[in-house]
Design an enzyme around this catalytic site. Structure first.
Site, PDB file in Angstrom:
ATOM      1  N   GLU A 129      76.790  75.536  11.254  1.00 12.93           N
ATOM      2  CA  GLU A 129      77.532  76.564  11.305  1.00 12.93           C
ATOM      3  C   GLU A 129      77.020  78.052  10.706  1.00 12.93           C
ATOM      4  OE1 GLU A 129      79.867  76.947  13.181  1.00 12.93           O
ATOM      5  OE2 GLU A 129      80.796  74.768  13.181  1.00 12.93           O
ATOM      6  N   PHE A 155      80.516  74.233  22.092  1.00 13.23           N
ATOM      7  CA  PHE A 155      80.627  72.913  22.821  1.00 13.23           C
ATOM      8  C   PHE A 155      79.046  72.418  23.446  1.00 13.23           C
ATOM      9  CE2 PHE A 155      84.860  74.884  23.331  1.00 13.23           C
ATOM     10  CZ  PHE A 155      85.566  74.277  22.567  1.00 13.23           C
TER      11      PHE A 155
END
Ligand SMILES: [Zn+2]
Length: 201
Positions: free
Chosen positions: A102, A22
Site C-alpha cells: 500500500e 483487484f
C-alpha cells in the site's frame, strides 16, 4: 563481515508492483517475499498505519493469503526499524529483503527510504496503486516507479467489457482519496469504460 550474505551494496534493487484495485498486487508481493524466505533470506514487511482493513499486523490480500507486517506511521520509521540509520549497521540486523505494501499511502519520503535501503544492498519490493479513483497518479508511486529497476503493472478484468483493466472505478459516492479498497466500493475498469463512467455517474 558477518550477518546476511546478500548485504553487499551491488545487490540492492527496487521493484515496483502496481496496477488497479483487484489486480493481485498484494498476492504478488507476498509471493515474492515467500520465495525469498524459502531461499533463506531474511525478509521484513511494512505497511502504512492507515490500512487497518482486515488485521493490524498481517498483510492480508483479497484472496486471504497472508504474511506478517509492521504498521508504520511515517516512512522514516522503516529506516529506523530496519536499522539502516547511521547508528546501526545493516550487517548487525541482517535484513535481505524489505517489502512495502500500500505504498501509495506513504509520504514522499518513502522514495528516499527505498533508495537508501537498496544502496545498503537490500532488495526492496514495493506494491501499490498507481492511480487513485480519479485516474490521477497516486502519492509517491510515480517517483517509486521512476527509481525502480523493475516495474510490474498488473491488470485485473474490466467489470464492464471484460478487457484488461487499468483503472479503479469508485461505485459509491465519496470524494475521500484515502477510502480503502473494499470490494463493494470499487470495480476495475479499462480506460474507456472508466472514462464513460466518470462522464455518466
Ligand atoms: Zn472496459
Amino acid at each position: 563481515m558477518t550477518g546476511n550474505r546478500n548485504a553487499h551494496p551491488e545487490s540492492g534493487s527496487i521493484e515496483v508492483i502496481c496496477g488497479a484495485m483487484f489486480s493481485g498486487k498484494t498476492e504478488e508481493l507476498i509471493r515474492r517475499l515467500k520465495r525469498a524466505r524459502i531461499a533463506r533470506l531474511h525478509i521484513t514487511l511494512f505497511k502504512p498505519r492507515v490500512d487497518t482493513r482486515y488485521h493490524s499486523e498481517d498483510i492480508v490480500s483479497h484472496d486471504q493469503s497472508r504474511i506478517e507486517a509492521r504498521p508504520v506511521a511515517h516512512s522514516s520509521e522503516v529506516l529506523e526499524q530496519v536499522g539502516t540509520t547511521d547508528v546501526v549497521d545493516i550487517d548487525v540486523v541482517g535484513i535481505d529483503v524489505v517489502g512495502i505494501d500500500e505504498a501509495q499511502f506513504f509520504d514522499e519520503g518513502i522514495v528516499d527510504v527505498a533508495r537508501k535501503l537498496s544502496a545498503r544492498g537490500i532488495r526492496v519490493v514495493v506494491a501499490g496503486l498507481d492511480m487513485d479513483y480519479l485516474g490521477v497518479p497516486f502519492g509517491p508511486m510515480p517517483a517509486l516507479m521512476a527509481v525502480a529497476e523493475q516495474v510490474t503493472k498488473l491488470h485485473p478484468v474490466c467489470m464492464e467489457c471484460g478487457g484488461p483493466a487499468s483503472h479503479s472505478f469508485r461505485i459509491v459516492p465519496d470524494d475521500n482519496q484515502l477510502m480503502l479498497g473494499e470490494k463493494e466500493s470499487y470495480e476495475p475498469r479499462c480506460r474507456a469504460c472508466f472514462n464513460r463512467g466518470m462522464q455518466n455517474p
